[in-house]
Design a protein around this motif. Sequence first.
Motif, PDB file in Angstrom:
ATOM      1  N   HIS A  60       0.796  -1.258  -0.117  1.00  0.00           N
ATOM      2  CA  HIS A  60       0.067   0.075  -0.026  1.00  0.00           C
ATOM      3  C   HIS A  60       0.779   1.374   0.099  1.00  0.00           C
ATOM      4  CE1 HIS A  60      -4.097  -1.254   0.299  1.00  0.00           C
ATOM      5  NE2 HIS A  60      -3.745  -2.354   0.792  1.00  0.00           N
ATOM      6  N   ARG A  61       1.984   1.058   0.761  1.00  0.00           N
ATOM      7  CA  ARG A  61       2.811   2.228   0.603  1.00  0.00           C
ATOM      8  C   ARG A  61       3.565   2.530  -0.723  1.00  0.00           C
ATOM      9  NH1 ARG A  61       5.415   2.039   6.891  1.00  0.00           N
ATOM     10  NH2 ARG A  61       3.521   2.822   7.626  1.00  0.00           N
ATOM     11  N   SER A  62       3.507   1.483  -1.551  1.00  0.00           N
ATOM     12  CA  SER A  62       3.952   1.624  -2.900  1.00  0.00           C
ATOM     13  C   SER A  62       2.924   2.081  -3.925  1.00  0.00           C
ATOM     14  CB  SER A  62       4.916   0.269  -3.375  1.00  0.00           C
ATOM     15  OG  SER A  62       6.049   0.029  -2.384  1.00  0.00           O
ATOM     16  N   PRO A 115     -10.688  -8.589  -8.430  1.00  0.00           N
ATOM     17  CA  PRO A 115     -11.169  -9.085  -7.461  1.00  0.00           C
ATOM     18  C   PRO A 115     -10.222  -9.227  -6.255  1.00  0.00           C
ATOM     19  CG  PRO A 115     -11.922 -10.321  -9.279  1.00  0.00           C
ATOM     20  CD  PRO A 115     -10.626  -9.145  -9.644  1.00  0.00           C
ATOM     21  N   GLY A 116     -10.953  -9.068  -5.235  1.00  0.00           N
ATOM     22  CA  GLY A 116     -10.196  -9.592  -3.785  1.00  0.00           C
ATOM     23  C   GLY A 116     -10.391  -8.415  -2.791  1.00  0.00           C
ATOM     24  N   ASP A 117      -9.791  -8.333  -1.951  1.00  0.00           N
ATOM     25  CA  ASP A 117      -9.891  -7.432  -0.649  1.00  0.00           C
ATOM     26  C   ASP A 117      -8.954  -6.141  -0.923  1.00  0.00           C
ATOM     27  OD1 ASP A 117      -7.628  -8.470   0.234  1.00  0.00           O
ATOM     28  OD2 ASP A 117      -8.869  -9.645   2.188  1.00  0.00           O
ATOM     29  N   ARG A 118      -8.811  -5.546   0.279  1.00  0.00           N
ATOM     30  CA  ARG A 118      -7.905  -4.372   0.373  1.00  0.00           C
ATOM     31  C   ARG A 118      -6.434  -4.706   0.459  1.00  0.00           C
ATOM     32  NH1 ARG A 118     -10.732   0.356   3.379  1.00  0.00           N
ATOM     33  NH2 ARG A 118     -12.345   0.660   1.750  1.00  0.00           N
ATOM     34  N   LEU A 119      -6.433  -6.054   0.759  1.00  0.00           N
ATOM     35  CA  LEU A 119      -5.037  -6.585   0.929  1.00  0.00           C
ATOM     36  C   LEU A 119      -4.285  -7.261   0.058  1.00  0.00           C
ATOM     37  CD1 LEU A 119      -5.645  -7.879   4.616  1.00  0.00           C
ATOM     38  CD2 LEU A 119      -5.365  -5.510   4.283  1.00  0.00           C
ATOM     39  N   ALA A 120      -5.112  -7.971  -0.839  1.00  0.00           N
ATOM     40  CA  ALA A 120      -4.510  -8.547  -1.858  1.00  0.00           C
ATOM     41  C   ALA A 120      -5.615  -8.850  -2.760  1.00  0.00           C
ATOM     42  CB  ALA A 120      -3.714 -10.008  -1.329  1.00  0.00           C
ATOM     43  N   VAL A 121      -5.245  -9.495  -4.133  1.00  0.00           N
ATOM     44  CA  VAL A 121      -6.099  -9.986  -5.150  1.00  0.00           C
ATOM     45  C   VAL A 121      -6.359 -11.474  -4.828  1.00  0.00           C
ATOM     46  CG1 VAL A 121      -5.308  -8.205  -7.020  1.00  0.00           C
ATOM     47  CG2 VAL A 121      -4.141 -10.670  -6.398  1.00  0.00           C
ATOM     48  N   THR A 122      -7.346 -11.910  -5.345  1.00  0.00           N
ATOM     49  CA  THR A 122      -7.912 -13.185  -5.055  1.00  0.00           C
ATOM     50  C   THR A 122      -6.752 -14.035  -5.471  1.00  0.00           C
ATOM     51  OG1 THR A 122      -9.082 -13.552  -7.036  1.00  0.00           O
ATOM     52  CG2 THR A 122     -10.116 -12.650  -5.312  1.00  0.00           C
TER      53      THR A 122
END
Length: 149
Positions: A60-62, A115-122
């Motif tokens: 996220h910082r990137s 698709p996925g969540d805020r942390l990673a893609v599925t």
Amino acid sequence: MSRILDAIDTFGGMASTAELARCGVERWELDIAVMYGRVLRVRKGLWSRPGLPQLVVAAHRSGGRLACVSALAFHGVIEPVPGRLHISAPLWAGSWRPGAPRADVVRHWNRTTAPGDRLAVTPEDAWAQFALCREVAGRDVRLRRPDSL
């Protein structure tokens, strides 16, 4: 303090300032929570619990979220692969971050938001990225969960 953490958990462990404001959390409360180490400021306008995996914070910082082999390792599908961090962002994103591109990050563009969540893609999308990624072409990976193929 637990009200702030509950609000962050509502959004999957990471929330924007606007989302937290809709839950009744004010900015000064976030500043105090950061000062006491209860909340982590990931980047401008994005907050999380301090226990978030370091790779997620780095992604996220990137300017993106985990993708390709980084996402597969995060989901526990493969063993971690040494090398650069793989992140994903939609094609419509104007730029990654101000300044020069980081040499330790591999960027994966998507025509739409993957698709996925805020942390990673599925895991399914991470496998598709892995199949097309020049960075990991020809590398072997060790599966942890063969059921994810």
